[in-house]
Design a protein around this motif. Structure first.
Motif, PDB file in Angstrom:
ATOM      1  N   LEU A   9       0.956  -1.382   0.044  1.00  0.00           N
ATOM      2  CA  LEU A   9       0.046   0.011   0.092  1.00  0.00           C
ATOM      3  C   LEU A   9       0.933   1.374   0.037  1.00  0.00           C
ATOM      4  CD1 LEU A   9      -2.781   1.147   0.008  1.00  0.00           C
ATOM      5  CD2 LEU A   9      -2.823   1.234   2.545  1.00  0.00           C
ATOM      6  N   LEU A  10       1.856   1.246   0.923  1.00  0.00           N
ATOM      7  CA  LEU A  10       2.813   2.490   0.905  1.00  0.00           C
ATOM      8  C   LEU A  10       3.756   2.604  -0.335  1.00  0.00           C
ATOM      9  CD1 LEU A  10       4.371   2.024   4.515  1.00  0.00           C
ATOM     10  CD2 LEU A  10       2.576   3.807   3.464  1.00  0.00           C
ATOM     11  N   ALA A  11       4.016   1.594  -1.047  1.00  0.00           N
ATOM     12  CA  ALA A  11       4.648   1.509  -2.350  1.00  0.00           C
ATOM     13  C   ALA A  11       3.792   1.918  -3.590  1.00  0.00           C
ATOM     14  CB  ALA A  11       5.424   0.222  -2.593  1.00  0.00           C
ATOM     15  N   GLU A  12       2.586   1.685  -3.456  1.00  0.00           N
ATOM     16  CA  GLU A  12       1.643   1.920  -4.371  1.00  0.00           C
ATOM     17  C   GLU A  12       1.512   3.614  -4.461  1.00  0.00           C
ATOM     18  OE1 GLU A  12      -3.133   1.447  -4.375  1.00  0.00           O
ATOM     19  OE2 GLU A  12      -1.834  -0.585  -4.268  1.00  0.00           O
ATOM     20  N   HIS A  13       1.780   4.266  -3.354  1.00  0.00           N
ATOM     21  CA  HIS A  13       1.514   5.495  -3.149  1.00  0.00           C
ATOM     22  C   HIS A  13       2.887   6.311  -3.030  1.00  0.00           C
ATOM     23  CE1 HIS A  13      -2.624   4.257  -2.273  1.00  0.00           C
ATOM     24  NE2 HIS A  13      -2.861   5.384  -2.856  1.00  0.00           N
ATOM     25  N   GLY A  14       3.806   5.542  -3.497  1.00  0.00           N
ATOM     26  CA  GLY A  14       5.101   6.175  -3.621  1.00  0.00           C
ATOM     27  C   GLY A  14       5.928   6.498  -2.290  1.00  0.00           C
ATOM     28  N   GLU A  15       5.647   5.428  -1.300  1.00  0.00           N
ATOM     29  CA  GLU A  15       6.372   5.510  -0.020  1.00  0.00           C
ATOM     30  C   GLU A  15       6.811   4.401   0.165  1.00  0.00           C
ATOM     31  OE1 GLU A  15       7.805   7.983   1.678  1.00  0.00           O
ATOM     32  OE2 GLU A  15       6.855   9.437   0.421  1.00  0.00           O
ATOM     33  N   PRO A  16       7.845   3.563  -0.477  1.00  0.00           N
ATOM     34  CA  PRO A  16       8.256   2.025  -0.223  1.00  0.00           C
ATOM     35  C   PRO A  16       9.008   2.022   1.148  1.00  0.00           C
ATOM     36  CG  PRO A  16       9.664   3.069  -1.741  1.00  0.00           C
ATOM     37  CD  PRO A  16       8.684   4.142  -1.639  1.00  0.00           C
ATOM     38  N   LEU A  17       8.688   0.933   1.779  1.00  0.00           N
ATOM     39  CA  LEU A  17       9.648   0.616   3.167  1.00  0.00           C
ATOM     40  C   LEU A  17      11.092   0.310   2.811  1.00  0.00           C
ATOM     41  CD1 LEU A  17       7.123  -1.553   5.084  1.00  0.00           C
ATOM     42  CD2 LEU A  17       7.696   0.563   5.782  1.00  0.00           C
ATOM     43  N   PRO A  18      11.845   0.536   3.631  1.00  0.00           N
ATOM     44  CA  PRO A  18      13.272   0.154   3.216  1.00  0.00           C
ATOM     45  C   PRO A  18      13.294  -1.312   2.847  1.00  0.00           C
ATOM     46  CG  PRO A  18      13.176   0.495   5.539  1.00  0.00           C
ATOM     47  CD  PRO A  18      11.649   0.799   4.944  1.00  0.00           C
ATOM     48  N   VAL A  19      14.319  -1.420   2.084  1.00  0.00           N
ATOM     49  CA  VAL A  19      14.711  -2.665   1.555  1.00  0.00           C
ATOM     50  C   VAL A  19      14.830  -3.939   2.859  1.00  0.00           C
ATOM     51  CG1 VAL A  19      15.270  -2.322  -0.722  1.00  0.00           C
ATOM     52  CG2 VAL A  19      17.000  -2.353   1.338  1.00  0.00           C
ATOM     53  N   ASN A  20      15.099  -3.374   3.951  1.00  0.00           N
ATOM     54  CA  ASN A  20      15.547  -4.365   5.074  1.00  0.00           C
ATOM     55  C   ASN A  20      14.239  -4.240   6.004  1.00  0.00           C
ATOM     56  OD1 ASN A  20      15.693  -1.587   5.996  1.00  0.00           O
ATOM     57  ND2 ASN A  20      17.239  -1.966   7.711  1.00  0.00           N
ATOM     58  N   ALA A  21      13.190  -4.435   5.493  1.00  0.00           N
ATOM     59  CA  ALA A  21      11.928  -4.362   6.242  1.00  0.00           C
ATOM     60  C   ALA A  21      11.694  -5.621   7.027  1.00  0.00           C
ATOM     61  CB  ALA A  21      10.761  -4.079   5.487  1.00  0.00           C
ATOM     62  N   ASP A  22      12.315  -6.750   6.303  1.00  0.00           N
ATOM     63  CA  ASP A  22      12.225  -8.025   7.042  1.00  0.00           C
ATOM     64  C   ASP A  22      13.192  -8.103   8.173  1.00  0.00           C
ATOM     65  OD1 ASP A  22      10.092  -9.701   5.774  1.00  0.00           O
ATOM     66  OD2 ASP A  22      11.660 -10.885   4.516  1.00  0.00           O
ATOM     67  N   THR A  23      14.249  -7.638   7.994  1.00  0.00           N
ATOM     68  CA  THR A  23      15.158  -7.589   9.137  1.00  0.00           C
ATOM     69  C   THR A  23      14.736  -6.781  10.270  1.00  0.00           C
ATOM     70  OG1 THR A  23      16.970  -7.606   7.753  1.00  0.00           O
ATOM     71  CG2 THR A  23      17.794  -6.901   9.650  1.00  0.00           C
ATOM     72  N   LEU A  24      14.096  -5.743   9.979  1.00  0.00           N
ATOM     73  CA  LEU A  24      13.545  -4.940  10.796  1.00  0.00           C
ATOM     74  C   LEU A  24      12.535  -5.768  11.759  1.00  0.00           C
ATOM     75  CD1 LEU A  24      13.402  -1.442   9.129  1.00  0.00           C
ATOM     76  CD2 LEU A  24      14.592  -2.091  11.154  1.00  0.00           C
ATOM     77  N   LEU A  25      11.630  -6.403  10.857  1.00  0.00           N
ATOM     78  CA  LEU A  25      10.538  -7.095  11.417  1.00  0.00           C
ATOM     79  C   LEU A  25      11.120  -8.126  12.499  1.00  0.00           C
ATOM     80  CD1 LEU A  25       7.547  -8.221  11.494  1.00  0.00           C
ATOM     81  CD2 LEU A  25       7.941  -9.648   9.527  1.00  0.00           C
ATOM     82  N   GLU A  26      12.178  -8.820  12.050  1.00  0.00           N
ATOM     83  CA  GLU A  26      12.625  -9.908  12.724  1.00  0.00           C
ATOM     84  C   GLU A  26      13.302  -9.127  14.535  1.00  0.00           C
ATOM     85  OE1 GLU A  26      12.530 -13.171  12.997  1.00  0.00           O
ATOM     86  OE2 GLU A  26      11.326 -12.668  11.266  1.00  0.00           O
ATOM     87  N   GLN A  27      14.053  -8.034  14.268  1.00  0.00           N
ATOM     88  CA  GLN A  27      14.403  -7.288  15.123  1.00  0.00           C
ATOM     89  C   GLN A  27      13.234  -6.856  16.209  1.00  0.00           C
ATOM     90  OE1 GLN A  27      16.686  -4.059  13.350  1.00  0.00           O
ATOM     91  NE2 GLN A  27      18.464  -5.223  13.296  1.00  0.00           N
TER      92      GLN A  27
END
Length: 82
Positions: free
Chosen positions: A53-71
């Motif tokens: 949803l964010l990427a669809e509106h021009g605000e992608p999450l950082p590429v390390n979102a999976d890493t941030l999720l695990e943290q």
């Protein structure tokens, strides 16, 4: 920045309130608030929906979102144990 901070920043840059963003995701705004404040970890499936949803509106999450999720999940486990 934490995952929740990235999500909140993206949401705000899109001009959405927490209630509006939660409605678009099909979740309760309280759940979104808990994710944004890193009180509650989210699932990979929900993270994918948020990111899309964010990427669809021009605000992608950082590429390390999976890493941030695990943290964020690790922080929740540590807090529960300690």
């Amino acid at each position: 920045m934490t995952l929740g901070q990235h999500i909140r920043r993206g949401r705000m840059r899109c001009g959405w309130t927490a209630r509006e963003f939660a409605r678009r995701l099909g979740i309760h705004y309280v759940y979104l608030s808990r994710v944004e404040t890193d009180v509650q970890a989210t699932s990979r499936a929900m993270l994918a929906r948020i990111a899309a949803l964010l990427a669809e509106h021009g605000e992608p999450l950082p590429v390390n979102a999976d890493t941030l999720l695990e943290q964020s999940r690790g922080l929740k486990r540590t807090a529960a144990v300690g």
